[in-house]
Design a protein around this motif. Structure first.
Motif, PDB file in Angstrom:
ATOM      1  N   GLU A 268      -0.771  24.867   6.241  1.00 33.88           N
ATOM      2  CA  GLU A 268      -1.715  23.749   6.232  1.00 33.88           C
ATOM      3  C   GLU A 268      -2.149  23.415   4.810  1.00 33.88           C
ATOM      4  N   ALA A 269      -2.271  22.121   4.559  1.00 32.72           N
ATOM      5  CA  ALA A 269      -2.776  21.630   3.281  1.00 32.72           C
ATOM      6  C   ALA A 269      -3.612  20.392   3.540  1.00 32.72           C
ATOM      7  N   GLN A 270      -4.526  20.109   2.632  1.00 27.95           N
ATOM      8  CA  GLN A 270      -5.320  18.883   2.748  1.00 27.95           C
ATOM      9  C   GLN A 270      -4.437  17.675   2.435  1.00 27.95           C
ATOM     10  N   ARG A 271      -4.577  16.644   3.259  1.00 23.80           N
ATOM     11  CA  ARG A 271      -3.777  15.432   3.033  1.00 23.80           C
ATOM     12  C   ARG A 271      -3.999  14.875   1.633  1.00 23.80           C
ATOM     13  N   ALA A 272      -5.247  14.885   1.167  1.00 23.15           N
ATOM     14  CA  ALA A 272      -5.534  14.326  -0.160  1.00 23.15           C
ATOM     15  C   ALA A 272      -4.790  15.082  -1.247  1.00 23.15           C
ATOM     16  N   ALA A 273      -4.735  16.419  -1.128  1.00 23.24           N
ATOM     17  CA  ALA A 273      -4.039  17.218  -2.135  1.00 23.24           C
ATOM     18  C   ALA A 273      -2.538  16.953  -2.091  1.00 23.24           C
ATOM     19  N   LEU A 274      -1.999  16.783  -0.885  1.00 20.88           N
ATOM     20  CA  LEU A 274      -0.571  16.505  -0.735  1.00 20.88           C
ATOM     21  C   LEU A 274      -0.222  15.142  -1.331  1.00 20.88           C
ATOM     22  N   ARG A 275      -1.065  14.167  -1.069  1.00 20.81           N
ATOM     23  CA  ARG A 275      -0.810  12.835  -1.632  1.00 20.81           C
ATOM     24  C   ARG A 275      -0.885  12.864  -3.152  1.00 20.81           C
ATOM     25  N   GLN A 276      -1.886  13.567  -3.691  1.00 18.22           N
ATOM     26  CA  GLN A 276      -2.012  13.620  -5.146  1.00 18.22           C
ATOM     27  C   GLN A 276      -0.821  14.336  -5.767  1.00 18.22           C
ATOM     28  N   MET A 277      -0.330  15.365  -5.097  1.00 18.02           N
ATOM     29  CA  MET A 277       0.861  16.068  -5.583  1.00 18.02           C
ATOM     30  C   MET A 277       2.040  15.103  -5.696  1.00 18.02           C
ATOM     31  N   LEU A 278       2.213  14.262  -4.700  1.00 17.95           N
ATOM     32  CA  LEU A 278       3.307  13.297  -4.730  1.00 17.95           C
ATOM     33  C   LEU A 278       3.074  12.239  -5.798  1.00 17.95           C
ATOM     34  N   LEU A 279       1.835  11.779  -5.945  1.00 17.62           N
ATOM     35  CA  LEU A 279       1.537  10.800  -6.997  1.00 17.62           C
ATOM     36  C   LEU A 279       1.845  11.368  -8.375  1.00 17.62           C
ATOM     37  N   ASP A 280       1.516  12.625  -8.578  1.00 13.94           N
ATOM     38  CA  ASP A 280       1.767  13.256  -9.873  1.00 13.94           C
ATOM     39  C   ASP A 280       3.257  13.446 -10.164  1.00 13.94           C
ATOM     40  N   SER A 281       4.086  13.326  -9.125  1.00 12.09           N
ATOM     41  CA  SER A 281       5.515  13.601  -9.282  1.00 12.09           C
ATOM     42  C   SER A 281       6.329  12.370  -9.650  1.00 12.09           C
ATOM     43  N   VAL A 282       5.694  11.201  -9.699  1.00 12.41           N
ATOM     44  CA  VAL A 282       6.415   9.975 -10.071  1.00 12.41           C
ATOM     45  C   VAL A 282       5.841   9.455 -11.385  1.00 12.41           C
ATOM     46  N   PRO A 283       6.627   8.716 -12.141  1.00  8.94           N
ATOM     47  CA  PRO A 283       6.149   8.240 -13.443  1.00  8.94           C
ATOM     48  C   PRO A 283       4.905   7.368 -13.322  1.00  8.94           C
ATOM     49  N   ALA A 284       4.058   7.446 -14.326  1.00  7.86           N
ATOM     50  CA  ALA A 284       2.886   6.574 -14.377  1.00  7.86           C
ATOM     51  C   ALA A 284       3.325   5.118 -14.280  1.00  7.86           C
ATOM     52  N   GLY A 285       2.594   4.346 -13.514  1.00  7.97           N
ATOM     53  CA  GLY A 285       2.919   2.937 -13.335  1.00  7.97           C
ATOM     54  C   GLY A 285       3.823   2.647 -12.166  1.00  7.97           C
ATOM     55  N   THR A 286       4.354   3.702 -11.525  1.00  7.69           N
ATOM     56  CA  THR A 286       5.205   3.476 -10.347  1.00  7.69           C
ATOM     57  C   THR A 286       4.416   2.811  -9.236  1.00  7.69           C
ATOM     58  N   VAL A 287       3.157   3.242  -9.047  1.00 10.92           N
ATOM     59  CA  VAL A 287       2.300   2.683  -8.005  1.00 10.92           C
ATOM     60  C   VAL A 287       1.413   1.607  -8.611  1.00 10.92           C
ATOM     61  N   ARG A 288       1.446   0.433  -8.008  1.00  8.87           N
ATOM     62  CA  ARG A 288       0.594  -0.680  -8.420  1.00  8.87           C
ATOM     63  C   ARG A 288      -0.568  -0.771  -7.421  1.00  8.87           C
ATOM     64  N   TRP A 289      -1.760  -0.416  -7.869  1.00 10.19           N
ATOM     65  CA  TRP A 289      -2.921  -0.328  -6.993  1.00 10.19           C
ATOM     66  C   TRP A 289      -3.584  -1.693  -6.800  1.00 10.19           C
ATOM     67  N   GLY A 290      -4.315  -1.823  -5.703  1.00  8.37           N
ATOM     68  CA  GLY A 290      -5.049  -3.045  -5.429  1.00  8.37           C
ATOM     69  C   GLY A 290      -4.178  -4.236  -5.108  1.00  8.37           C
ATOM     70  N   ARG A 291      -2.979  -3.980  -4.553  1.00  8.28           N
ATOM     71  CA  ARG A 291      -2.055  -5.067  -4.232  1.00  8.28           C
ATOM     72  C   ARG A 291      -1.920  -5.151  -2.709  1.00  8.28           C
ATOM     73  N   ARG A 292      -2.864  -5.839  -2.093  1.00 12.64           N
ATOM     74  CA  ARG A 292      -2.880  -5.993  -0.638  1.00 12.64           C
ATOM     75  C   ARG A 292      -1.931  -7.105  -0.219  1.00 12.64           C
ATOM     76  N   VAL A 293      -1.062  -6.809   0.725  1.00 10.74           N
ATOM     77  CA  VAL A 293      -0.048  -7.760   1.178  1.00 10.74           C
ATOM     78  C   VAL A 293      -0.645  -8.680   2.233  1.00 10.74           C
ATOM     79  N   SER A 294      -0.418  -9.969   2.077  1.00  7.24           N
ATOM     80  CA  SER A 294      -0.846 -10.941   3.093  1.00  7.24           C
ATOM     81  C   SER A 294       0.315 -11.422   3.943  1.00  7.24           C
ATOM     82  N   GLY A 295       1.537 -11.284   3.442  1.00  6.84           N
ATOM     83  CA  GLY A 295       2.686 -11.724   4.223  1.00  6.84           C
ATOM     84  C   GLY A 295       3.994 -11.386   3.523  1.00  6.84           C
ATOM     85  N   VAL A 296       5.072 -11.516   4.274  1.00  6.45           N
ATOM     86  CA  VAL A 296       6.420 -11.302   3.742  1.00  6.45           C
ATOM     87  C   VAL A 296       7.325 -12.381   4.322  1.00  6.45           C
ATOM     88  N   ARG A 297       8.392 -12.691   3.600  1.00  6.30           N
ATOM     89  CA  ARG A 297       9.323 -13.682   4.120  1.00  6.30           C
ATOM     90  C   ARG A 297      10.701 -13.451   3.526  1.00  6.30           C
TER      91      ARG A 297
END
Length: 385
Positions: free
Chosen positions: A110-139
């Motif tokens: 067992e592990a805390q979900r937050a710790a697992l997510r942070q572990m994965l975030l730390d494993s990808v290069p900075a800037g890979t995740v673009r925060w605050g980008r809420r999707v309204s649609g796709v086409r």
């Protein structure tokens, strides 16, 4: 050369993932290991914008396999909480019916979900995740390309779009008209903080890891409790009730909502009732939604889904594991088909569809056990198995 092969050779955009949950980040990590450019768009403003949920048991047959593929097993072992694989079953009177200690085998740590997510975030290069980008649609814009439209009006085009955007996925609309439906039950979520010192009787009843309390009357109610980090107890009272029943409770009125929910466990042991009546947080209703167990779609060029976007089910202990397995296998398929997007997506979906259907069937069987007429003994038999 196939259309898919020609299209991949002239891809100008990175693989585009919508959603920085565990599945999307596992995919991003595996693609990064293979040198494949990837961008993840996430609606949340930052990694700490909201609480990331409770404990997760990461299984050696799917979730841990995904972490091996991502090259993160050492990092994962560092965040595992020791002793949390222990399992206890009580009857509503507080009598211990089953008590299995953590044997240290690591089959489902067992592990805390937050710790697992942070572990994965730390494993990808900075800037890979673009925060605050809420999707309204796709086409679809033709030729296997798709465009993602964000709430701020901006857009991004991509040759390979992956919907890792959860239960209410926007990307899913490119593949299917199916949407989630209510699964027949909801959880009432509560917390007791620092339970050993502040709620010792309840902490003793819960034990070192996970606790189940289930009636044998088929009354459609059960407690699931985890001991988290810092000795906090994270509880869910599962109730098999229609949505209208929960809609009749004003959860904005903490006192009234707590009193109403506590009536569902009248006569239960005081140390168990305290999980509701003494909660350090207001009760939160978590409806369980589901997609059809055999949910699948016809191949649409340049787009696929993973995790809850593809195979949402009520909580059954497999959701996070399957999402990470999806992400790892999709990443491996893309890397294994360097000139053929469609070959990669076809290979991934051909394995994912039957696997998720099997997991859904097993999850439905577990839910029937939890709410069944002989729930406690059935759970004990399950844990012995």
């Amino acid at each position: 050369m196939s259309v898919g092969a020609r299209r991949l050779e002239r891809m100008k955009s990175p693989v585009t993932i919508i959603g920085a949950g565990l599945g999307g980040l596992t995919l991003a990590r595996v693609l990064h290991l293979h040198g494949i450019p990837v961008t993840v768009f996430e609606a949340e403003a930052s990694p700490t914008a909201r609480a990331q949920g409770g404990m997760l048991d990461i299984h050696d047959y799917n979730g841990q396999v995904a972490l091996e593929a991502a090259g993160l097993m050492d990092e994962f072992r560092a965040i595992v909480l020791p002793g949390r694989e222990s399992v206890r079953v009580l009857d509503p009177g507080g009598v211990v019916l089953f008590d299995k200690a953590d044997d240290g085998s690591g089959g489902s740590p067992e592990a805390q979900r937050a710790a697992l997510r942070q572990m994965l975030l730390d494993s990808v290069p900075a800037g890979t995740v673009r925060w605050g980008r809420r999707v309204s649609g796709v086409r679809s814009v033709g030729g296997g390309r798709h465009e993602v439209i964000f709430h701020d009006g901006s857009t991004v085009g991509t040759d390979l779009l992956v919907g890792a955007d959860g239960a209410w996925s926007k990307v899913r609309s490119l593949l299917t008209d199916v949407t989630p439906v209510y699964g027949g039950s909801s959880s009432i979520e509560t917390f007791l903080f620092d339970a050993a010192s502040r709620h010792p009787a309840t902490a003793k009843a819960v034990g070192d890891g996970m606790l189940f309390v289930s009636e044998n009357s088929g009354g459609g109610k059960a407690f699931l409790v985890h001991r988290e980090s810092d000795g906090n107890l994270h509880a869910y009272l599962w109730l098999a009730r229609p949505q209208e029943w929960f809609a009749g409770i004003d959860f904005s009125d903490r006192v009234a909502a707590t009193a109403r929910i506590a009536r569902e466990v009248d006569g239960w042991a005081p140390e168990l009732r305290a999980l509701l009546t003494d909660s350090d947080t207001a009760p939160v209703c978590r409806p369980h939604f589901t997609l059809p167990g055999d949910h699948r779609w016809d191949r649409v060029p340049g787009v696929t889904l993973l995790g809850d976007a593809a195979h949402l089910q009520p909580p059954n202990g497999e959701g996070a594991n399957l999402a990470m397995q999806d992400g790892a296998e999709l990443g491996a398929a893309i890397a294994a088909h360097p000139g053929d997007v469609e070959g990669a997506l076809t290979a991934y979906e051909q394995v994912m569809f039957p696997r998720s259907a099997e997991a859904a069937a097993e999850g439905e069987a577990t839910t029937r056990i939890i709410f069944g007429d002989d729930a406690a003994q059935s759970l004990i038999d399950l844990f012995h198995g």
